[in-house]
Design a protein around this motif. Structure first.
Motif, PDB file in Angstrom:
ATOM      1  N   ASP A  40       0.813  -1.217   0.000  1.00  0.00           N
ATOM      2  CA  ASP A  40       0.000   0.000   0.000  1.00  0.00           C
ATOM      3  C   ASP A  40       0.843   1.263   0.000  1.00  0.00           C
ATOM      4  O   ASP A  40       0.310   2.355   0.123  1.00  0.00           O
ATOM      5  N   HIS A  49      -4.775   6.577  -6.844  1.00  0.00           N
ATOM      6  CA  HIS A  49      -5.239   6.040  -5.569  1.00  0.00           C
ATOM      7  C   HIS A  49      -5.799   4.632  -5.758  1.00  0.00           C
ATOM      8  O   HIS A  49      -6.633   4.393  -6.638  1.00  0.00           O
ATOM      9  N   THR A  51      -7.897   1.998  -3.643  1.00  0.00           N
ATOM     10  CA  THR A  51      -8.721   1.922  -2.436  1.00  0.00           C
ATOM     11  C   THR A  51      -9.215   0.491  -2.264  1.00  0.00           C
ATOM     12  O   THR A  51     -10.302   0.132  -2.712  1.00  0.00           O
ATOM     13  N   THR A  55     -12.643  -1.595   6.009  1.00  0.00           N
ATOM     14  CA  THR A  55     -12.996  -0.222   6.359  1.00  0.00           C
ATOM     15  C   THR A  55     -13.938  -0.204   7.556  1.00  0.00           C
ATOM     16  O   THR A  55     -14.777  -1.098   7.724  1.00  0.00           O
ATOM     17  N   ARG A  84     -13.694  -2.421   0.971  1.00  0.00           N
ATOM     18  CA  ARG A  84     -13.602  -1.552  -0.203  1.00  0.00           C
ATOM     19  C   ARG A  84     -12.993  -2.328  -1.361  1.00  0.00           C
ATOM     20  O   ARG A  84     -11.981  -3.009  -1.212  1.00  0.00           O
ATOM     21  N   ARG A  87     -13.650   1.492  -6.390  1.00  0.00           N
ATOM     22  CA  ARG A  87     -14.706   2.511  -6.270  1.00  0.00           C
ATOM     23  C   ARG A  87     -15.909   2.016  -5.467  1.00  0.00           C
ATOM     24  O   ARG A  87     -16.727   2.820  -5.007  1.00  0.00           O
ATOM     25  N   ARG A 125     -14.304  10.817  -9.280  1.00  0.00           N
ATOM     26  CA  ARG A 125     -13.132  10.917  -8.425  1.00  0.00           C
ATOM     27  C   ARG A 125     -12.191  11.988  -8.961  1.00  0.00           C
ATOM     28  O   ARG A 125     -11.918  12.029 -10.156  1.00  0.00           O
ATOM     29  N   ASP A 182     -10.793  11.703   0.982  1.00  0.00           N
ATOM     30  CA  ASP A 182     -10.038  10.520   1.398  1.00  0.00           C
ATOM     31  C   ASP A 182      -8.547  10.823   1.299  1.00  0.00           C
ATOM     32  O   ASP A 182      -8.068  11.270   0.251  1.00  0.00           O
ATOM     33  N   ARG A 184      -4.556   9.452   1.802  1.00  0.00           N
ATOM     34  CA  ARG A 184      -3.691   8.275   1.837  1.00  0.00           C
ATOM     35  C   ARG A 184      -2.449   8.564   2.674  1.00  0.00           C
ATOM     36  O   ARG A 184      -1.815   9.617   2.533  1.00  0.00           O
ATOM     37  N   ARG A 194      -5.574   4.537   5.144  1.00  0.00           N
ATOM     38  CA  ARG A 194      -6.299   5.693   4.602  1.00  0.00           C
ATOM     39  C   ARG A 194      -7.250   6.223   5.672  1.00  0.00           C
ATOM     40  O   ARG A 194      -7.764   5.466   6.500  1.00  0.00           O
ATOM     41  N   GLY A 196     -10.700   8.854   5.855  1.00  0.00           N
ATOM     42  CA  GLY A 196     -11.684   9.553   5.029  1.00  0.00           C
ATOM     43  C   GLY A 196     -12.717  10.289   5.855  1.00  0.00           C
ATOM     44  O   GLY A 196     -12.964   9.963   7.025  1.00  0.00           O
ATOM     45  N   THR A 252      -9.313   2.935   6.530  1.00  0.00           N
ATOM     46  CA  THR A 252      -9.142   1.761   5.689  1.00  0.00           C
ATOM     47  C   THR A 252      -7.756   1.167   5.965  1.00  0.00           C
ATOM     48  O   THR A 252      -6.788   1.885   6.120  1.00  0.00           O
TER      49      THR A 252
END
Length: 253
Positions: A40, A49, A51, A55, A84, A87, A125, A182, A184, A194, A196, A252
């Motif tokens: 990651d 990104h 994702t 989460t 996640r 998207r 996004r 969000d 990172r 992450r 958010g 996340t």
């Protein structure tokens, strides 16, 4: 001898330079970092990104409950856990609300709970090139279903009599939309990867069953003479609606 000195000096310099090149240190890798954690990592703060992962989300919700004999203000907390997949995010969500009278009164009329699955999809996004290093902004839509419980309190002996709705348990459909910011952690080690922040609206709809939906709950029978704030729902086509504004933080990993 003088003719040999330049050649000898060149040989010595070449040997030193060659030794430095041949013994260059390899790239250093921290042995304490698990290779699974490095998946990651982002070498560039403006990299695309990714994702993926588990989460958890915690937040607040404020809105209105309509369609019951008494329209109320709902104030509560929400919690969700899920996964996640780029998207798409799928979560199991629980919410608990305090139901209060509208207007200047701070009277608590009851409480409510919601439990069910929700799916959220990032329609638009904007990556780090537009938002900032390691950050992303998304516009999302969501949908799901939940079991909804509404519990209503009877008046105390110090409160004026009132008509009290029956407790209910219904299945409701949910639709919503909002924005997510969000961020990172560029080279995370451990939890989380992450962080958010969600802001959005959630609409819930459920059919109201026919039949009586109010009852007299007080120390005497005086509430039978008090008119209901709205006519009792007697048709199954009547829909109970709730619209809440949600704000929550997510992590996340």
């Amino acid at each position: 001898m003088r003719n040999l000195r330049p050649g000898l000096l060149a040989i010595v310099c070449l040997a030193i330079t060659g030794r430095g090149v041949s013994w260059a240190d390899p790239a250093q890798v921290d042995p304490l970092v698990d290779p699974a954690e490095r998946r990651d990592w982002a070498d560039n703060p403006y990299a695309p990104h990714v994702t993926l992962g588990n989460t958890v989300r915690l937040g607040t919700a404020v809105g209105f409950l309509e369609g019951e004999p008494i329209d109320t203000l709902a104030i509560g907390l929400t919690a969700a856990i899920g996964q996640r997949f780029g998207r798409l995010a799928i979560e199991a969500e629980a919410a608990a609300f305090s139901l209060k009278a509208r207007g200047a009164s701070d009277l608590t009329l009851g409480n409510a709970e919601r439990l069910g699955p929700i799916a959220r999809f990032d329609v638009i996004r904007l990556g780090s090139d537009h938002v900032g290093p390691n950050s992303m902004l998304a516009v999302y839509v969501e949908g799901g279903a939940a079991v909804a419980w509404n519990h209503w309190y009877q008046p105390t002996d110090r409160q004026p009599p009132r008509v009290v709705p029956d407790d209910t348990r219904r299945v409701e459909g949910q639709l919503g939309f909002g924005i997510e910011i969000d961020h990172r952690l560029q080279q995370p080690i451990g939890f989380p990867h992450r962080i958010g922040w969600f802001l959005g609206w959630r609409l819930a709809l459920s059919p109201v069953s026919g039949g009586p939906d109010t009852t007299c709950r007080t120390v005497d029978t005086s509430c039978r003479t008090v008119p209901s704030p709205m006519p009792p729902a007697s048709s199954p086509s009547v829909v109970e609606r709730s619209m809440v504004f949600q704000s929550s933080l997510s992590v996340t990993w």
